[in-house]
Design a protein around this motif. Structure first.
Motif, PDB file in Angstrom:
ATOM      1  N   ASP A  64       0.832  -1.200   0.000  1.00 46.32           N
ATOM      2  CA  ASP A  64       0.000   0.000   0.000  1.00 46.32           C
ATOM      3  C   ASP A  64       0.870   1.254   0.000  1.00 46.32           C
ATOM      4  OD1 ASP A  64      -2.775   1.165   0.323  1.00 46.32           O
ATOM      5  OD2 ASP A  64      -1.774   2.056   2.048  1.00 46.32           O
ATOM      6  N   ALA A  85       2.902   6.663  -7.261  1.00 45.62           N
ATOM      7  CA  ALA A  85       1.782   7.198  -8.052  1.00 45.62           C
ATOM      8  C   ALA A  85       2.228   8.248  -9.059  1.00 45.62           C
ATOM      9  CB  ALA A  85       0.706   7.765  -7.133  1.00 45.62           C
ATOM     10  N   LYS A 132      -6.442   9.306  -4.083  1.00 41.89           N
ATOM     11  CA  LYS A 132      -5.152   9.818  -3.600  1.00 41.89           C
ATOM     12  C   LYS A 132      -4.943  11.299  -3.944  1.00 41.89           C
ATOM     13  CE  LYS A 132      -4.048   5.827  -1.933  1.00 41.89           C
ATOM     14  NZ  LYS A 132      -4.085   5.614  -0.475  1.00 41.89           N
ATOM     15  N   HIS A 161       1.333   3.847  -3.366  1.00 39.32           N
ATOM     16  CA  HIS A 161       1.062   5.280  -3.221  1.00 39.32           C
ATOM     17  C   HIS A 161       2.304   6.109  -3.537  1.00 39.32           C
ATOM     18  CE1 HIS A 161       0.526   9.123  -0.955  1.00 39.32           C
ATOM     19  NE2 HIS A 161      -0.622   9.075  -1.616  1.00 39.32           N
TER      20      HIS A 161
END
Length: 290
Positions: A212, A219, A264, A216
């Motif tokens: 996770d 990204a 996000k 992120h």
């Protein structure tokens, strides 16, 4: 082997549409590189009625395959990564014919890996990574640990390929050997998943937590191609994105990729009124970071 196969490829090599001829010999009896054949001939042509045409031959107790592939199909395989064996053949096969240095230039392209191609391949891997991660997490939460394991292995594989591409290399069949040198952190995650003595559910729990964070943190790199397209307009309808020539390469994962980026806060939502009361068109907009 080359002399034996010469009559098969020589006539084709003289045809003006033929760009290159490569021979790949089986390294050992267990190697699947040539589909268990003793040798494979790859003939790349400018165009043909069908993009891929194959023939099988047998001689003196040995067997060989012939693959006639169009230039367009080769480019598609290299871009989509759907036939990674072809990269191995092009890079490591024996060149028997090369018209106007076509193959030399193709190998040069594989070596330099233009930045625009890298961005596209990275977002393709990133979309697959996100899909596998969330599907695996759903299985994990349902206590379907074997299915969760299968998906997280695939997710890590996409993450590994993303790391290799980001460093300017084409991911090879032995991608984990590349990742071990390029990004030890991702390699360590993979090792912990398959080698740890912890119960499977504990291994998965740790992997989902670590993944996770990594997903992120990647990204901005992983979604750079899509974000650069979004930045070209004030807002985009989903159908407009789907019809974009380059986004078509990863359209199957576009939904989940966009939703992840919205969550996000890399992508914003712009609502446009419809004729239906209280119903809006949902469009997507790039969020600038300062």
């Amino acid at each position: 082997m080359e002399n034996t196969l010469r009559p098969i490829y020589q006539e084709r090599a003289s045809h003006p549409d033929t760009l290159a001829v490569i021979m790949i010999e089986r390294k050992n009896q267990r190697s699947p590189a040539t589909d268990m054949f003793d040798a494979a001939l790859l003939i790349i042509v400018r165009s043909a009625e069908v993009p891929v045409h194959m023939k099988h031959y047998e001689f003196s107790g040995q067997k060989a395959s012939l693959h006639i592939v169009t230039e367009k199909q080769i480019s598609e395989w290299l871009m989509l990564g759907t036939n990674r064996r072809i990269i191995d053949w092009v890079l490591n096969g024996k060149v028997l014919f090369d018209r106007n240095e076509y193959l030399y230039q193709l190998v040069e392209r594989l070596s330099t890996f233009p930045f625009s191609e890298r961005k596209l391949k990275i977002v393709m891997e990133y979309g697959k990574l996100i899909r596998r991660y969330f599907e695996g997490k759903t299985f994990f939460e349902a206590k379907q640990y074997l299915d969760a394991y299968n998906h997280i292995v695939h997710a890590l594989h996409h993450l590994a390929r993303l790391e290799v591409i980001d460093q300017g290399f084409y991911p090879e069949i032995t991608v984990w050997n590349q990742v071990k040198q390029i990004e030890p952190q991702v390699y360590k995650l993979y090792q912990e998943l398959i080698d740890s003595g912890e119960p499977l559910n504990k291994r998965l729990e740790l992997l989902f937590l670590a993944s996770d964070f990594l997903i992120h943190s990647k990204a901005d790199v992983g979604a750079a191609h899509l974000l650069s397209i979004l930045e070209e307009r004030e807002y985009w309808h989903f159908s407009e994105l789907l019809s974009h020539e380059e986004i078509a390469y990863y359209s199957v994962d576009l939904n989940i990729l966009l939703e992840f980026l919205v969550e996000k806060q890399f992508v914003g939502i712009h609502l446009i009124e419809t004729k239906g009361k209280g119903i809006f068109h949902r469009t997507y907009t790039f969020i600038k970071s300062y």
